[in-house]
Design a protein around this motif. Structure first.
Motif, PDB file in Angstrom:
ATOM      1  N   SER A  47      15.603  42.059  64.512  1.00  0.00           N
ATOM      2  CA  SER A  47      15.076  40.797  64.017  1.00  0.00           C
ATOM      3  C   SER A  47      16.126  40.082  63.167  1.00  0.00           C
ATOM      4  CB  SER A  47      13.815  41.057  63.190  1.00  0.00           C
ATOM      5  OG  SER A  47      13.223  39.837  62.801  1.00  0.00           O
ATOM      6  N   TYR A  48      16.421  38.858  63.532  1.00  0.00           N
ATOM      7  CA  TYR A  48      17.434  38.035  62.870  1.00  0.00           C
ATOM      8  C   TYR A  48      18.839  38.642  62.953  1.00  0.00           C
ATOM      9  CZ  TYR A  48      13.708  35.102  60.985  1.00  0.00           C
ATOM     10  OH  TYR A  48      12.636  34.257  60.859  1.00  0.00           O
ATOM     11  N   GLY A  49      18.991  39.688  63.755  1.00  0.00           N
ATOM     12  CA  GLY A  49      20.282  40.353  63.870  1.00  0.00           C
ATOM     13  C   GLY A  49      20.675  41.104  62.613  1.00  0.00           C
ATOM     14  N   PHE A  50      19.691  41.592  61.828  1.00  0.00           N
ATOM     15  CA  PHE A  50      19.997  42.194  60.535  1.00  0.00           C
ATOM     16  C   PHE A  50      20.162  43.720  60.583  1.00  0.00           C
ATOM     17  CE2 PHE A  50      18.032  38.370  58.123  1.00  0.00           C
ATOM     18  CZ  PHE A  50      19.250  37.710  58.183  1.00  0.00           C
ATOM     19  N   GLU A  51      20.007  44.330  61.746  1.00  0.00           N
ATOM     20  CA  GLU A  51      20.367  45.746  61.963  1.00  0.00           C
ATOM     21  C   GLU A  51      19.902  46.678  60.840  1.00  0.00           C
ATOM     22  OE1 GLU A  51      24.597  46.113  62.889  1.00  0.00           O
ATOM     23  OE2 GLU A  51      24.673  43.950  63.227  1.00  0.00           O
ATOM     24  N   PRO A  52      18.608  46.868  60.666  1.00  0.00           N
ATOM     25  CA  PRO A  52      18.128  47.652  59.526  1.00  0.00           C
ATOM     26  C   PRO A  52      18.208  49.167  59.742  1.00  0.00           C
ATOM     27  CG  PRO A  52      16.267  46.931  60.813  1.00  0.00           C
ATOM     28  CD  PRO A  52      17.498  46.355  61.477  1.00  0.00           C
ATOM     29  N   TRP A  53      19.227  49.639  60.436  1.00  0.00           N
ATOM     30  CA  TRP A  53      19.277  51.049  60.820  1.00  0.00           C
ATOM     31  C   TRP A  53      20.577  51.731  60.426  1.00  0.00           C
ATOM     32  CZ3 TRP A  53      18.171  47.845  65.446  1.00  0.00           C
ATOM     33  CH2 TRP A  53      19.317  47.277  66.000  1.00  0.00           C
ATOM     34  N   LYS A  54      20.494  53.057  60.454  1.00  0.00           N
ATOM     35  CA  LYS A  54      21.678  53.907  60.343  1.00  0.00           C
ATOM     36  C   LYS A  54      21.394  55.147  61.183  1.00  0.00           C
ATOM     37  CE  LYS A  54      24.805  56.205  57.090  1.00  0.00           C
ATOM     38  NZ  LYS A  54      25.110  56.490  55.661  1.00  0.00           N
ATOM     39  N   PHE A  55      22.396  55.612  61.918  1.00  0.00           N
ATOM     40  CA  PHE A  55      22.244  56.775  62.785  1.00  0.00           C
ATOM     41  C   PHE A  55      23.030  57.941  62.180  1.00  0.00           C
ATOM     42  CE2 PHE A  55      22.687  53.072  65.883  1.00  0.00           C
ATOM     43  CZ  PHE A  55      21.344  52.731  65.794  1.00  0.00           C
ATOM     44  N   VAL A  56      22.340  59.005  61.830  1.00  0.00           N
ATOM     45  CA  VAL A  56      22.971  60.184  61.248  1.00  0.00           C
ATOM     46  C   VAL A  56      22.953  61.298  62.294  1.00  0.00           C
ATOM     47  CG1 VAL A  56      22.898  61.894  59.396  1.00  0.00           C
ATOM     48  CG2 VAL A  56      22.236  59.523  58.928  1.00  0.00           C
ATOM     49  N   VAL A  57      24.119  61.706  62.758  1.00  0.00           N
ATOM     50  CA  VAL A  57      24.230  62.753  63.773  1.00  0.00           C
ATOM     51  C   VAL A  57      24.455  64.083  63.061  1.00  0.00           C
ATOM     52  CG1 VAL A  57      25.423  63.523  65.852  1.00  0.00           C
ATOM     53  CG2 VAL A  57      25.226  61.067  65.362  1.00  0.00           C
ATOM     54  N   VAL A  58      23.546  65.020  63.288  1.00  0.00           N
ATOM     55  CA  VAL A  58      23.578  66.312  62.587  1.00  0.00           C
ATOM     56  C   VAL A  58      23.976  67.407  63.572  1.00  0.00           C
ATOM     57  CG1 VAL A  58      22.235  68.003  61.288  1.00  0.00           C
ATOM     58  CG2 VAL A  58      21.814  65.553  60.956  1.00  0.00           C
ATOM     59  N   GLN A  59      25.178  67.934  63.404  1.00  0.00           N
ATOM     60  CA  GLN A  59      25.679  68.985  64.284  1.00  0.00           C
ATOM     61  C   GLN A  59      25.776  70.339  63.574  1.00  0.00           C
ATOM     62  OE1 GLN A  59      24.927  67.250  66.806  1.00  0.00           O
ATOM     63  NE2 GLN A  59      26.720  67.844  68.036  1.00  0.00           N
ATOM     64  N   ASN A  60      25.716  70.349  62.261  1.00  0.00           N
ATOM     65  CA  ASN A  60      25.819  71.587  61.497  1.00  0.00           C
ATOM     66  C   ASN A  60      24.565  72.448  61.722  1.00  0.00           C
ATOM     67  OD1 ASN A  60      25.301  73.336  59.076  1.00  0.00           O
ATOM     68  ND2 ASN A  60      27.330  72.575  58.530  1.00  0.00           N
ATOM     69  N   PRO A  61      24.703  73.651  62.290  1.00  0.00           N
ATOM     70  CA  PRO A  61      23.524  74.482  62.586  1.00  0.00           C
ATOM     71  C   PRO A  61      22.695  74.817  61.348  1.00  0.00           C
ATOM     72  CG  PRO A  61      25.477  75.325  63.718  1.00  0.00           C
ATOM     73  CD  PRO A  61      25.958  74.282  62.756  1.00  0.00           C
ATOM     74  N   GLU A  62      23.348  75.079  60.217  1.00  0.00           N
ATOM     75  CA  GLU A  62      22.604  75.418  59.005  1.00  0.00           C
ATOM     76  C   GLU A  62      21.781  74.237  58.515  1.00  0.00           C
ATOM     77  OE1 GLU A  62      25.315  76.872  56.109  1.00  0.00           O
ATOM     78  OE2 GLU A  62      25.825  78.685  57.263  1.00  0.00           O
ATOM     79  N   LEU A  63      22.350  73.037  58.617  1.00  0.00           N
ATOM     80  CA  LEU A  63      21.606  71.849  58.210  1.00  0.00           C
ATOM     81  C   LEU A  63      20.447  71.594  59.157  1.00  0.00           C
ATOM     82  CD1 LEU A  63      21.133  69.424  56.452  1.00  0.00           C
ATOM     83  CD2 LEU A  63      22.976  68.225  57.649  1.00  0.00           C
ATOM     84  N   ARG A  64      20.669  71.826  60.440  1.00  0.00           N
ATOM     85  CA  ARG A  64      19.559  71.679  61.393  1.00  0.00           C
ATOM     86  C   ARG A  64      18.422  72.632  61.046  1.00  0.00           C
ATOM     87  NH1 ARG A  64      21.341  70.796  67.686  1.00  0.00           N
ATOM     88  NH2 ARG A  64      23.072  69.348  67.380  1.00  0.00           N
ATOM     89  N   GLU A  65      18.748  73.849  60.622  1.00  0.00           N
ATOM     90  CA  GLU A  65      17.713  74.808  60.253  1.00  0.00           C
ATOM     91  C   GLU A  65      16.937  74.327  59.025  1.00  0.00           C
ATOM     92  OE1 GLU A  65      19.229  78.721  59.743  1.00  0.00           O
ATOM     93  OE2 GLU A  65      19.990  78.877  61.806  1.00  0.00           O
TER      94      GLU A  65
END
Length: 232
Positions: free
Chosen positions: A56-74
């Protein structure tokens, strides 16, 4: 001229077939093959389809966090019963964040940044767009003043990006699964403690897993087009 039109028509038909084939291919994978990994080039392509998505309005209200660390995934999985299998087996796991209401009001620093630094609008046009946006928030959708509605509106926009990323993945034979089976405040706490989320600016909208399926997909079921589409 006819040859050119025929070539363009064939190209259009090919694109339509490929896109519908991708939608037929895609399903919500619960178990991924942990031995198969998405290449960096392919995942960059998926991320780029999200970055280029409409908002909406081109305001990009997002952030993408890619989680590859197995301990953090747990740690995340401990508060995400509906995502445990995917977090354990997916090649790539993504947490999609949405900006909080105070970040999305018309006079916020973030909106000023978007208008001036990203969209690079002339000052008068920027202020005109800010005013239009303010009116939309206050009287159009009547969002401002309702914190929950404001945040959910930002979350809905993140789903546009997520849908595009899942489609982009399916186009190149990569599986995905969108996920909401988590305790929001607990996962947000983990992300904040790990330095992956500024809790003063973002909240968690959804998760997504990407990889390659570990078995055959079930038959796709959808209502008939006549039940979904109505013309007048």
């Amino acid at each position: 001229m006819n040859d050119q039109m025929n070539t363009e028509s064939a190209a259009h038909d090919s694109i339509k077939r490929r896109l519908l084939d991708a939608y037929q291919f895609r399903h919500a994978v619960k178990d991924f093959d942990p031995g198969r990994k998405i290449s960096s080039e392919d995942f960059d392509f998926i991320l780029e389809s999200g970055r280029l998505s409409p908002s909406s309005y081109g305001f990009e209200p997002w952030k993408f966090v890619v989680v590859q660390n197995p301990e953090l995934r747990e740690k995340i999985a401990a508060h995400a019963g509906g995502a445990r299998r995917q977090l354990a087996s997916a090649s790539h796991a993504m947490l999609v964040l949405a900006r909080l209401p105070h970040e999305m009001v018309a006079d916020s620093d973030y909106i000023s940044y978007m208008l001036n630094e990203v969209q690079k609008l002339p000052p008068d046009i920027a202020e005109m767009k800010r005013g239009t946006y303010d009116t939309f928030l206050r009287t159009g959708f009547a969002l401002q003043g309702n914190e929950r509605a404001m945040f959910e509106w930002a979350c809905r926009q993140t789903y546009l990006a997520l849908g595009n990323m899942m489609t982009a993945a399916a186009m190149i034979g990569i599986d995905s699964c969108p996920m909401e089976g988590f305790v929001k405040h607990e996962v947000e706490r983990v992300l904040t403690e790990e330095g992956l989320m500024d809790a003063g600016r973002f909240g968690l909208a959804c998760m997504a897993a990407f990889g390659y399926r570990a078995g055959e997909a079930p038959a796709k079921t959808r209502r008939a087009a006549s039940e979904v589409v109505e013309w007048r």
